[in-house]
Motif scaffolding. Structure first.
Motif, short mmCIF file in Angstrom:
data_model
loop_
_atom_site.label_atom_id
_atom_site.label_comp_id
_atom_site.label_asym_id
_atom_site.label_seq_id
_atom_site.Cartn_x
_atom_site.Cartn_y
_atom_site.Cartn_z
N ASP A 18 39.12 36.63 48.52
CA ASP A 18 37.77 36.23 48.97
C ASP A 18 37.94 36.40 50.54
O ASP A 18 36.93 36.52 51.08
CB ASP A 18 37.95 34.52 48.75
CG ASP A 18 36.68 33.67 49.47
OD1 ASP A 18 35.71 33.70 48.81
OD2 ASP A 18 36.91 33.15 50.29
N SER B 169 39.02 30.19 52.48
CA SER B 169 39.17 30.56 51.23
C SER B 169 39.74 29.59 50.20
O SER B 169 39.24 29.35 49.06
CB SER B 169 39.99 31.74 50.93
OG SER B 169 39.28 32.82 51.71
N LYS C 119 37.03 27.04 49.34
CA LYS C 119 36.20 27.50 48.37
C LYS C 119 36.68 27.37 46.96
O LYS C 119 36.04 27.22 45.89
CB LYS C 119 35.81 28.82 48.73
CG LYS C 119 34.79 28.93 49.90
CD LYS C 119 34.86 30.26 50.52
CE LYS C 119 33.73 31.11 49.79
NZ LYS C 119 33.74 32.55 50.52
N SER D 238 35.18 25.28 43.61
CA SER D 238 34.79 26.05 42.46
C SER D 238 35.44 25.79 41.12
O SER D 238 35.04 26.21 40.10
CB SER D 238 34.80 27.46 42.91
OG SER D 238 36.05 27.99 42.76
#
Length: 255
Positions: free
Chosen positions: A63, A231, A234, A238
């Protein structure tokens, strides 16, 4: 005229460079241990370091735009290797303790747990606290937060220091050590593999030294730390972090 041609050539080179695809990402060296299963361990089938923290830093790298090169090393050498520039990142079962934060920086939290207690299988006592082992010889892994915590209690006749957690388990399994303290998830995973049949994880024991595993970087690498945290956030959002935890038999943090 010559100067004009030089400027034109330089401009053309810049345009070509900007249009060309990036052929190789930055490769960062990541320190991980061969004995911290399920967080990091040596997979003898592939002769490579695998585990939860390897999966995590690999996904973070994807990422954030860097590749990872895993460097196997003993737990006690991780911080010195980072500060001496032998590696760029620590991704292992390392607590972000106050003492370590004075030397290196850590990412946001990854996983929180405490120490587990193991004793010989023939010892059926339901130990609830460290006081229940007063006067005994116990073991812990060098470089971990548990060593100083155990010594500071003044409860034990000796705190034996071991290089790895499997070393502790071997001595408990052979009856050479009364009790061992180490990372609870690592102890549980090792015992589940069946390699130490004479060792029992004490379910009644309540951990004292609870810490949070995080990713370590040098204090001078603020930009890298920001990338990692961005990252990591994120991947948490998710559900990717939870999936990695579940893959390695760890319970995701309740939301």
């Amino acid at each position: 005229m010559v100067f004009k041609r030089l400027v034109q050539a330089a401009t053309a080179a810049l345009v070509l460079a900007a249009a060309a695809p990036v052929s190789a990402q930055q490769v960062l060296k990541v320190g991980s241990t061969p004995t911290g299963i399920p967080f990091t361990f040596l997979d003898t089938k592939t002769n490579s370091i695998q585990g939860l923290m390897v999966d995590l830093i690999t996904e973070i790298g994807k990422d954030a735009g860097f590749q990872v090169q895993i460097e196997p090393m003993q737990f006690s050498t991780l911080v010195p290797s980072l500060t001496s520039n032998k590696i760029d990142i620590i991704s292992a079962a390392m607590f972000a303790t106050a003492a370590r934060k004075e030397v290196i920086d850590f990412s946001d939290d990854v996983y929180t747990y405490g120490e587990g207690l193991v004793v010989p299988k023939g010892d059926a006592k339901n130990y609830a606290s460290q006081e229940d082992l007063k006067g005994e010889v116990v073991g812990a892994q060098v470089g971990t937060a548990f060593v100083d915590a155990l010594k500071k209690t003044g409860l034990f006749s000796e705190v034996k220091i071991y290089d790895t957690i499997p070393d502790i388990l071997r001595d408990v399994n052979a009856g050479r050590l009364k009790a061992g303290f180490a990372d609870l998830p690592i102890l549980a995973y090792n015992l589940k593999q069946g390699g130490f049949p004479e060792v029992r994880l004490v379910e009644s024991y309540k951990p004292v030294t609870v810490g949070t595993v995080a990713i370590g970087v040098r204090k001078t690498d603020k930009e890298l730390l920001t990338k990692i945290n961005t990252s990591l956030a994120k991947l948490k959002a998710s559900g990717a972090v939870d999936r990695i935890l579940e893959k390695w038999g760890q319970k995701p943090k309740a939301s």
